[in-house]
Design an enzyme around this catalytic site. Structure first.
Site, PDB file in Angstrom:
ATOM      1  N   GLY A   1       0.791  -1.224   0.000  1.00 54.93           N
ATOM      2  CA  GLY A   1       0.000   0.000   0.000  1.00 54.93           C
ATOM      3  C   GLY A   1       0.824   1.274   0.000  1.00 54.93           C
ATOM      4  N   HIS A   2       0.115   2.400  -0.002  1.00 55.55           N
ATOM      5  CA  HIS A   2       0.720   3.725  -0.049  1.00 55.55           C
ATOM      6  C   HIS A   2       0.202   4.535   1.138  1.00 55.55           C
ATOM      7  CE1 HIS A   2       1.920   7.683  -1.479  1.00 55.55           C
ATOM      8  NE2 HIS A   2       2.602   7.114  -2.444  1.00 55.55           N
ATOM      9  N   PRO A   3       1.074   5.296   1.805  1.00 57.14           N
ATOM     10  CA  PRO A   3       0.611   6.048   2.971  1.00 57.14           C
ATOM     11  C   PRO A   3      -0.319   7.207   2.645  1.00 57.14           C
ATOM     12  CG  PRO A   3       2.886   6.607   2.485  1.00 57.14           C
ATOM     13  CD  PRO A   3       2.524   5.452   1.590  1.00 57.14           C
ATOM     14  N   ASP A   4      -0.320   7.660   1.386  1.00 63.06           N
ATOM     15  CA  ASP A   4      -1.055   8.878   1.049  1.00 63.06           C
ATOM     16  C   ASP A   4      -2.189   8.687   0.057  1.00 63.06           C
ATOM     17  OD1 ASP A   4       0.620  10.436   2.694  1.00 63.06           O
ATOM     18  OD2 ASP A   4       2.149  10.462   1.139  1.00 63.06           O
TER      19      ASP A   4
ATOM     20  N   ARG B   1      -9.492   3.828   5.680  1.00 61.58           N
ATOM     21  CA  ARG B   1      -8.768   2.865   4.854  1.00 61.58           C
ATOM     22  C   ARG B   1      -9.226   1.431   5.108  1.00 61.58           C
ATOM     23  NH1 ARG B   1      -3.391   2.589   2.712  1.00 61.58           N
ATOM     24  NH2 ARG B   1      -2.888   4.605   3.687  1.00 61.58           N
TER      25      ARG B   1
END
Length: 372
Positions: free
Chosen positions: A229-232, A284
């Protein structure tokens, strides 16, 4: 393709195993003449790194030393140093990743060599950098991934720190050495003088983690680990279809609307919990769980076809063997047969005027080059 873009450039490489040899391999693939200086007894340790592949040398040695010459010199002798200096007088670049302090003890440190050969571009690749309390420490890839913090941001939230699968610090340091050398080459065109390039595995590791470091320093934001995944961005990670995983990358709200249409979830774009990326970041887990439940109802190929038709970025998660069979990978021609050999190596990820530089030859036998 004719002569390489760096044809006419002479590079001396005192490289061991990976970072230095990778820099030399880049120069060689780009058309430079690369003379690899090796110990008279055994040569580069990379020759024995793994099982024998060709002529008792390992495959990894072929990977990082294709297209070079090999000159065996004993640099602990006056004659060996004299021969190296004679070559340096004709060279454009000298690069090494010798153990810190060794070059200076042999009288071939950067300051001495550049004073002796003012046009020489001298590249020193180290583990921890050319300055600071740890500058004399040696190091290997996993040590520097650990020391730089890279290992701590790899994997998922409940995983222990883990090494990244590729040698990012070693190969990245080799790349930066080449970038630095070519930068000083441009300066030499203007001034007539060479100079010293310093690069290190630690600095490379820190540069790869720059976005995480900058968030930590400027926003006091501790890195979160999301596996794929991506933090943003949300959704921007791996999902499980009925028969296997694949990636969906939704980088803006417009793409999210397209995703929802393909998933047949028309209420999500107007749901306050999902209406924009910041709302999705806050929710999320709920969104990811809902998507996994939806995606588990159909095969991966069907979902990918639907998403691609809708213009949503997505891709199957391939094993290397699967990736190499993809028509796109084959069309790129990055896997090259080594001239005169019955094996292939991966070429450089760059093309000039639509043509990729070609690997010119296999790695050399130890001491097969004789200087004049």
């Amino acid at each position: 393709m004719g002569a390489g873009v760096l044809a006419g450039l002479r590079v001396l490489e005192l490289g061991q195993v990976l970072a230095g040899p990778f820099a030399g391999a880049i120069f060689a693939d780009l058309g430079a003449e690369v003379i690899k200086i090796e110990r008279t007894e055994g040569g580069d340790d990379g020759r024995k790194m793994g099982v024998p592949f060709r002529n008792s040398d390992s495959l990894i040695f072929q990977v990082f030393n294709r297209g070079k010459h090999s000159l065996a010199l004993d640099l602990k002798t006056t004659e060996g140093i004299a021969e190296l200096n004679a070559l340096a007088a004709t060279a454009d670049v000298l690069l090494h990743n010798l153990r810190p302090g060794v070059a200076e003890s042999l009288g071939i440190g950067g300051t001495e060599m550049c004073a002796r050969h003012p046009r020489l571009i001298y590249c020193e690749l180290s583990a921890f950098g050319h300055t600071g309390p740890e500058r004399l420490r040696p190091g290997y890839e996993p040590l520097l991934q650990a020391f730089s913090g890279l290992s701590s941001i790899n994997g998922g939230p409940d995983d222990p720190p883990m090494r990244m699968g590729a040698s990012l610090c070693d190969q990245g340091t080799g790349m930066w050495a080449v970038i630095g050398a070519l930068s000083l080459l441009q300066r030499r065109h203007q001034t007539g003088r060479g100079g010293i390039v310093n690069v290190s595995l630690l600095e490379t590791g820190l540069s790869w983690a720059a976005s995480k470091i900058d968030a930590l320093m400027n926003q006091d934001q501790q890195p979160q680990r999301h596996r794929s995944g991506h933090p943003d961005f949300v959704p921007y990670e791996s999902f499980e279809a009925q028969d296997g995983p694949f990636l969906i990358c939704v980088g803006n709200d417009r793409l999210f609307a397209k995703l929802c249409k393909a998933l047949e979830t028309p209420t999500w774009p107007t749901d306050p919990n999902y209406a924009d990326n910041r709302a999705r970041l806050r929710n999320r887990d709920t969104l990811v769980d809902a998507m996994n439940a939806k995606l588990a109802t159909r095969p991966r190929a069907e979902w990918i076809a639907r998403l691609e038709a809708a213009g949503v970025p997505c891709a199957p998660i391939h094993a290397l063997s699967e990736a190499l069979e993809q028509p796109q990978v084959k069309a790129l021609g990055i896997i090259q047969t080594v001239p005169g050999e019955n094996f292939t190596l991966t070429g450089l990820p760059v093309s000039f005027d639509g043509e990729r530089p070609q690997i010119s030859a296999a790695a050399p036998a130890l001491g097969s080059y004789k200087s004049v």
